[in-house]
Design a protein around this motif. Sequence first.
Motif, mmCIF file in Angstrom:
data_model
loop_
_atom_site.group_PDB
_atom_site.id
_atom_site.type_symbol
_atom_site.label_atom_id
_atom_site.label_comp_id
_atom_site.label_asym_id
_atom_site.label_seq_id
_atom_site.Cartn_x
_atom_site.Cartn_y
_atom_site.Cartn_z
ATOM 1 N N UNK A 43 0.806 -1.216 0.000
ATOM 2 C CA UNK A 43 0.000 0.000 0.000
ATOM 3 C C UNK A 43 0.844 1.273 0.000
ATOM 4 N N UNK A 44 2.108 1.171 0.411
ATOM 5 C CA UNK A 44 2.933 2.372 0.545
ATOM 6 C C UNK A 44 2.993 3.183 -0.751
ATOM 7 N N UNK A 45 3.006 2.502 -1.884
ATOM 8 C CA UNK A 45 3.163 3.215 -3.156
ATOM 9 C C UNK A 45 1.941 4.055 -3.509
ATOM 10 N N UNK A 46 0.785 3.773 -2.876
ATOM 11 C CA UNK A 46 -0.399 4.574 -3.207
ATOM 12 C C UNK A 46 -1.114 5.154 -1.985
ATOM 13 N N UNK A 47 -0.473 5.103 -0.825
ATOM 14 C CA UNK A 47 -1.074 5.629 0.396
ATOM 15 C C UNK A 47 -0.659 7.088 0.598
ATOM 16 N N UNK A 48 -1.648 7.943 0.859
ATOM 17 C CA UNK A 48 -1.395 9.352 1.167
ATOM 18 C C UNK A 48 -2.331 9.755 2.301
ATOM 19 N N UNK A 49 -1.747 10.311 3.362
ATOM 20 C CA UNK A 49 -2.534 10.692 4.544
ATOM 21 C C UNK A 49 -2.396 12.193 4.780
ATOM 22 N N UNK A 50 -3.299 13.016 4.234
ATOM 23 C CA UNK A 50 -3.248 14.460 4.512
ATOM 24 C C UNK A 50 -3.684 14.756 5.946
ATOM 25 N N UNK A 67 6.860 11.480 15.887
ATOM 26 C CA UNK A 67 6.427 10.087 15.976
ATOM 27 C C UNK A 67 6.393 9.449 14.587
ATOM 28 N N UNK A 68 5.909 10.187 13.600
ATOM 29 C CA UNK A 68 5.862 9.664 12.233
ATOM 30 C C UNK A 68 7.262 9.341 11.726
ATOM 31 N N UNK A 69 8.225 10.206 12.042
ATOM 32 C CA UNK A 69 9.606 9.952 11.620
ATOM 33 C C UNK A 69 10.176 8.726 12.328
ATOM 34 N N UNK A 70 9.880 8.606 13.629
ATOM 35 C CA UNK A 70 10.382 7.467 14.397
ATOM 36 C C UNK A 70 9.832 6.147 13.863
ATOM 37 N N UNK A 71 8.591 6.158 13.412
ATOM 38 C CA UNK A 71 7.941 4.936 12.941
ATOM 39 C C UNK A 71 8.136 4.704 11.443
ATOM 40 N N UNK A 72 8.828 5.640 10.789
ATOM 41 C CA UNK A 72 9.138 5.456 9.383
ATOM 42 C C UNK A 72 7.968 5.662 8.441
ATOM 43 N N UNK A 73 7.008 6.521 8.814
ATOM 44 C CA UNK A 73 5.850 6.744 7.945
ATOM 45 C C UNK A 73 5.694 8.218 7.560
ATOM 46 N N UNK A 74 6.707 9.027 7.845
ATOM 47 C CA UNK A 74 6.616 10.450 7.535
ATOM 48 C C UNK A 74 6.425 10.695 6.043
ATOM 49 N N UNK A 75 6.898 9.753 5.212
ATOM 50 C CA UNK A 75 6.810 9.946 3.761
ATOM 51 C C UNK A 75 5.379 9.866 3.231
ATOM 52 N N UNK A 76 4.474 9.233 3.975
ATOM 53 C CA UNK A 76 3.097 9.100 3.478
ATOM 54 C C UNK A 76 2.158 10.122 4.117
ATOM 55 N N UNK A 77 2.653 10.877 5.107
ATOM 56 C CA UNK A 77 1.849 11.921 5.714
ATOM 57 C C UNK A 77 2.104 13.255 5.013
ATOM 58 N N UNK A 78 1.079 14.047 4.844
ATOM 59 C CA UNK A 78 1.188 15.345 4.181
ATOM 60 C C UNK A 78 0.584 16.412 5.075
ATOM 61 N N UNK A 79 1.432 17.332 5.561
ATOM 62 C CA UNK A 79 0.953 18.410 6.424
ATOM 63 C C UNK A 79 0.287 19.491 5.585
ATOM 64 N N UNK A 80 -0.925 19.888 5.985
ATOM 65 C CA UNK A 80 -1.677 20.915 5.279
ATOM 66 C C UNK A 80 -2.210 21.909 6.309
ATOM 67 N N UNK A 81 -2.105 23.193 6.063
ATOM 68 C CA UNK A 81 -2.598 24.181 7.036
ATOM 69 C C UNK A 81 -4.115 24.167 7.114
ATOM 70 N N UNK A 82 -4.670 24.708 8.201
ATOM 71 C CA UNK A 82 -6.130 24.849 8.277
ATOM 72 C C UNK A 82 -6.647 25.677 7.105
ATOM 73 N N UNK A 83 -7.830 25.355 6.650
ATOM 74 C CA UNK A 83 -8.394 26.011 5.471
ATOM 75 C C UNK A 83 -9.830 26.448 5.754
ATOM 76 N N UNK A 84 -10.341 27.418 4.996
ATOM 77 C CA UNK A 84 -11.752 27.819 5.141
ATOM 78 C C UNK A 84 -12.686 26.657 4.830
#
Length: 432
Positions: free
Chosen positions: A245-252, A269-286
């Motif tokens: 699933x890693x190749x198509x998993x994206x977690x905004x 925590x994401x970096x420690x667990x090796x999943x930072x690459x699939x997480x995407x930080x997004x700012x709050x939005x209207x």
Amino acid sequence: MLSVHTSPLHQPGTGDAGGMNVYMVELSRALAEQGVEVDLFTRCRGEGGPALEDLAPGVRVRHLRAGPRRALPKEAMPDLVVPFSLALLKQKQRYDLVHSHYWLSGQAGRIASFGWGIPLVHTAHTLALVKNAHLAEGDSPEPELRIRGERQVVGDADRLIANTADEAEALRSLYGAAPPRTEIVRPGVDLRTFGPGAGRAAARARLGLPKDAFIPLYAGRIQPLKGPDVLVRAVAELLAMAPELRRRLLVPVVGGHSGAGREGSMWRLAAELGVADVLQACPPVPQERLAEWYRAADVLVVPSRSESFGLVALEAQACGTPVLAAAVGGLPTAVWDGVSGMLVRGHDPVEYARRLRWLAAHPQARELMGQAAVRHAQGMSWRTSAARTIDVYEDARAGAYDRMGGVGQGRRHAPAPTAPLSWRNEKAVVQV
């Protein structure tokens, strides 16, 4: 309406702004559409806006000067209750009723109710004793000051509005709320903003997201109570179960940090667990942009440890997105388990990972859940919530009238409220 610590104009998902801000704005608009004029009072933080702002026809936001004209941590707010209340009592407008939101505003509401001789309706939104029973590891419990303050407000309010039957029971069993004064009014969803729109593919194209990705979405403040650590650990468990699933998993992650001393912990925590690459930080939005994120997602994940209702779950469902949520607080009301989404008992990341893996493998089931989610959410409108709230207001006014022996609609001869809890200046209420 009173909101001492956060303005209804603040962007949800930032600082202390969240579902309560949405609740106040949407309820006020719906009340105004049914003939109730609303003034929303909040503290001036020196952000450059006018003292009076029109939010919608019949709804105004009024900024009161109380304390420093800058943002302050919530922990400093008890000291500002009396200055806020004194500024409030100087208003020349005559009000029929005061509706406070959160315990700090409830303290100011107690003073305003007595000073103006009008009923007090209070909505807690969150309760300290409930939060303390569901703390994340290392999270700080709510102080005794807040617990005592909540008991005062519960004891003095003419009516208490609970979002769900569970919240009403917590008010009764933990705070001694009188059942005849406790009413259940479910929140709603803004169906003009949140709806299926042009669908998932169009939303992903507008947001620049991969069309074939599996996208579990997190939307809200990043704080331990909301369980972002549960999501990160679940993602790690999911990839251990199904590495393909890693190749198509994206977690905004759409939201901002909230609270003191924990900034960045989710990402560490994401970096420690090796999943930072699939997480995407997004700012709050209207809200309009948030609706696009909901539409683009395959599932909204709400792993909260405590949740008075969970408006994000209702918003996502209105957009046609199923929800994977913790079976806590109001989420079992917001989510129809097995139909419009799934509820998880407890906060075991493995359980969340198993559900996510199943959802990833069954796109047709996700689609059917999404269709059911739209129908489920459409049954919960702010128009209905406002009509029910007006009933509560009228009951509160009638109750105050009866206690006065039919003289007026206020409480001018009722006993003065006990002093508001504060770290300083506790006797100031006597001068009111």
